[in-house]
Design a protein around this motif. Sequence first.
Motif, mmCIF file in Angstrom:
data_model
loop_
_atom_site.group_PDB
_atom_site.id
_atom_site.type_symbol
_atom_site.label_atom_id
_atom_site.label_comp_id
_atom_site.label_asym_id
_atom_site.label_seq_id
_atom_site.Cartn_x
_atom_site.Cartn_y
_atom_site.Cartn_z
ATOM 1 N N THR B 53 -6.788 5.541 -2.282
ATOM 2 C CA THR B 53 -6.465 4.323 -1.482
ATOM 3 C C THR B 53 -4.910 4.664 -0.755
ATOM 4 N N GLU B 54 -4.715 4.043 0.417
ATOM 5 C CA GLU B 54 -3.345 4.028 0.832
ATOM 6 C C GLU B 54 -2.745 2.433 0.456
ATOM 7 N N PRO B 55 -1.746 2.448 -0.091
ATOM 8 C CA PRO B 55 -1.438 0.996 -0.458
ATOM 9 C C PRO B 55 -0.805 0.204 0.595
ATOM 10 N N GLY B 56 -0.479 0.739 1.860
ATOM 11 C CA GLY B 56 -0.215 -0.325 2.867
ATOM 12 C C GLY B 56 1.219 -1.020 2.545
ATOM 13 N N HIS B 68 -1.181 1.183 -6.650
ATOM 14 C CA HIS B 68 -2.383 0.416 -5.798
ATOM 15 C C HIS B 68 -3.716 0.568 -6.493
ATOM 16 N N PHE B 69 -4.038 1.975 -6.605
ATOM 17 C CA PHE B 69 -5.587 2.174 -6.799
ATOM 18 C C PHE B 69 -6.043 1.361 -8.101
ATOM 19 N N SER B 85 -3.399 6.906 -5.201
ATOM 20 C CA SER B 85 -2.875 6.538 -3.967
ATOM 21 C C SER B 85 -2.071 7.366 -3.266
ATOM 22 N N GLU B 86 -2.262 7.645 -1.926
ATOM 23 C CA GLU B 86 -1.678 8.292 -1.258
ATOM 24 C C GLU B 86 -0.396 7.811 -0.492
ATOM 25 N N VAL B 87 0.829 8.301 -0.615
ATOM 26 C CA VAL B 87 1.909 7.747 0.022
ATOM 27 C C VAL B 87 2.772 8.424 0.906
ATOM 28 N N ILE B 88 1.963 8.927 1.959
ATOM 29 C CA ILE B 88 3.003 9.810 3.025
ATOM 30 C C ILE B 88 2.698 9.107 4.402
ATOM 31 N N GLY B 89 2.967 7.788 4.281
ATOM 32 C CA GLY B 89 3.072 7.065 5.583
ATOM 33 C C GLY B 89 1.533 7.126 6.278
ATOM 34 N N GLY B 90 1.975 7.144 7.639
ATOM 35 C CA GLY B 90 0.679 7.257 8.568
ATOM 36 C C GLY B 90 -0.020 8.308 8.633
ATOM 37 N N ALA B 91 0.519 9.414 7.849
ATOM 38 C CA ALA B 91 -0.382 10.601 7.735
ATOM 39 C C ALA B 91 -1.410 10.223 6.313
ATOM 40 N N MET B 96 -5.958 11.352 2.748
ATOM 41 C CA MET B 96 -6.994 10.884 1.807
ATOM 42 C C MET B 96 -8.365 11.718 1.919
ATOM 43 N N VAL B 97 -8.829 11.814 3.091
ATOM 44 C CA VAL B 97 -9.872 12.543 3.340
ATOM 45 C C VAL B 97 -9.884 13.796 3.143
ATOM 46 N N GLN B 98 -8.833 14.486 3.199
ATOM 47 C CA GLN B 98 -8.552 16.073 2.822
ATOM 48 C C GLN B 98 -8.654 15.928 1.279
#
Lengths: 149, 381
Positions: B53-56, B68-69, B85-91, B96-98
């Motif tokens: 997830t990307e926490p937003g 978040h997850f 949960s991935e937290v590198i902003g807009g990247a 996440m797909v990677q």
Amino acid sequence: MTQPGSRAAGPPSTTERPLPRPDPVTQTFWKACDQHTLRYQHCPICEHDWLPASVVCPRCWSDETMWVEASGAGTVFTYAVYRRAYHPAFKPLIPYAVAVIELAEGPRLISNVVDVPVEEIHVGMEVRLTFIDAGTATLPVFRPAKAGE
Amino acid sequence: MNNAAASACIAGIGHTSIGARLERSAWSLQAESVRNAVADAGLSPNDVDGLITEPGYTQGVFDGITPHFLRLGAMLGLDPRYTYSEVIGGASCVAMVQRAAMAIAAGLCSVCVCVFGDALSTASGTWEQGRGDDAAFGLFGAPGIHALATQRHMALYGTLPEHLGAIAVSQRHHAGLTPHAQHRESLTMNDYLASRHIVEPLRLLDCCLISDGAGAVVVTSTERARDLPQPQVQLVGFGQAHNLSSLANPDYLTELPAKRSGASAFDMAGLQPADVDVAELYDCFTIVVLLQIEDYGFCAKGEGGAFVSDGNLGLTGALPTNTAGGLLSEGFGAGMFHIIEAVRQLRGECGARQVRDAEIALVSGHGLGMNTHATLLLQKV
């Protein structure tokens, strides 16, 4: 003391601006500002100079870092003019210029360009260090260099 | 190809409606997009064994400890074999797909859902906070750092407001052909030039939208994807690169880590920029599109302005870009809508905005000011 801004300093702000929160890594920088000096870090091992503060030399990872006083000369690396306030304390200051200043010694820092209409600021502009009082903190900002300065 | 990417496909995509105010919680939006993506893949909840997830902006870490997850996973009733949960902003969305592809290649999971969703209409303006001590100088929000980059690029290369405007106008045209886009009304160059400055030189119409909405994708192995209903869209290359030294890097404001991230992705895929049929480039601000076009090698450094003004970004141009409107006009999806649009283009589902014979798509993510970057190359099998 000059407020960041352009033609004229705006009315005094009723809301306090966010202030620096010195920590063990940055407190030397901010204490120097309180005494109206700007200091950057230097590595005697590899001769690297830098800002913002680090716990080691960001180039060779040496612990032997030291603080050096900057001459106060610099140039505008780039700048941006705020036409809207993201924080109430800055509302009276609009339009104000946030800039990346490149010191003559090399390190760069985020600051303001003051004492000049924002329309006259340009990339490469020669600037000189000055300080503003912001409540309990003293902030290093830059004004245009005078002829022959 | 002997890499993690070659073994993974995006087998399902899903999103909610996208709008300025949907009167729904971020959780509800996320759950709907996950449900839609899993259904699109022809799978059921029991098949999902990975959740990323990307926490937003309105969520992140709860009560100082719960990531978040954990809360989203609980609401979805998932006990996956892999989560994060991935937290590198807009990247993050591309990353996440990677991460999903790598987890699948390592055997950690087999059907991994990646989701971003937010209800920014309910946010209290977290993006308006300054970062650390820079706020003392009035440096707030993402527009400030990107305005600094824009001014530097203008000074070095003569980039003009009209160049940035060409990006906004082109993307709005694409959004007009996209039924779910948030802003479909027409936009002219005069409209762009008349829009007010936010942080000069950036205007309101240089800035991404603020949206409510969610998107999700299902990543699975190429082997498993063969048995699923959708046309296969394979990950053929990916990369990341980050600039953490920021101001100490002389190119920090005019050259994105996209240059290095792209090189990794093209190298992994055995492809080059000329092979890209569709580009879905992260576009929190127009300048970021222009910089990426240079840094990915679609034109030389400094020539981005001329490139974007020659109609190259249109659906029949040399580099059809942000074909659903992007963050500027389709809506703010933190990059997830870019991935979904790339998959749709490669499946050939895009109707009036379909790029002819689209076989290879590049998707990018850019985040945390100018610091993080991730690249994905997708190919129709």
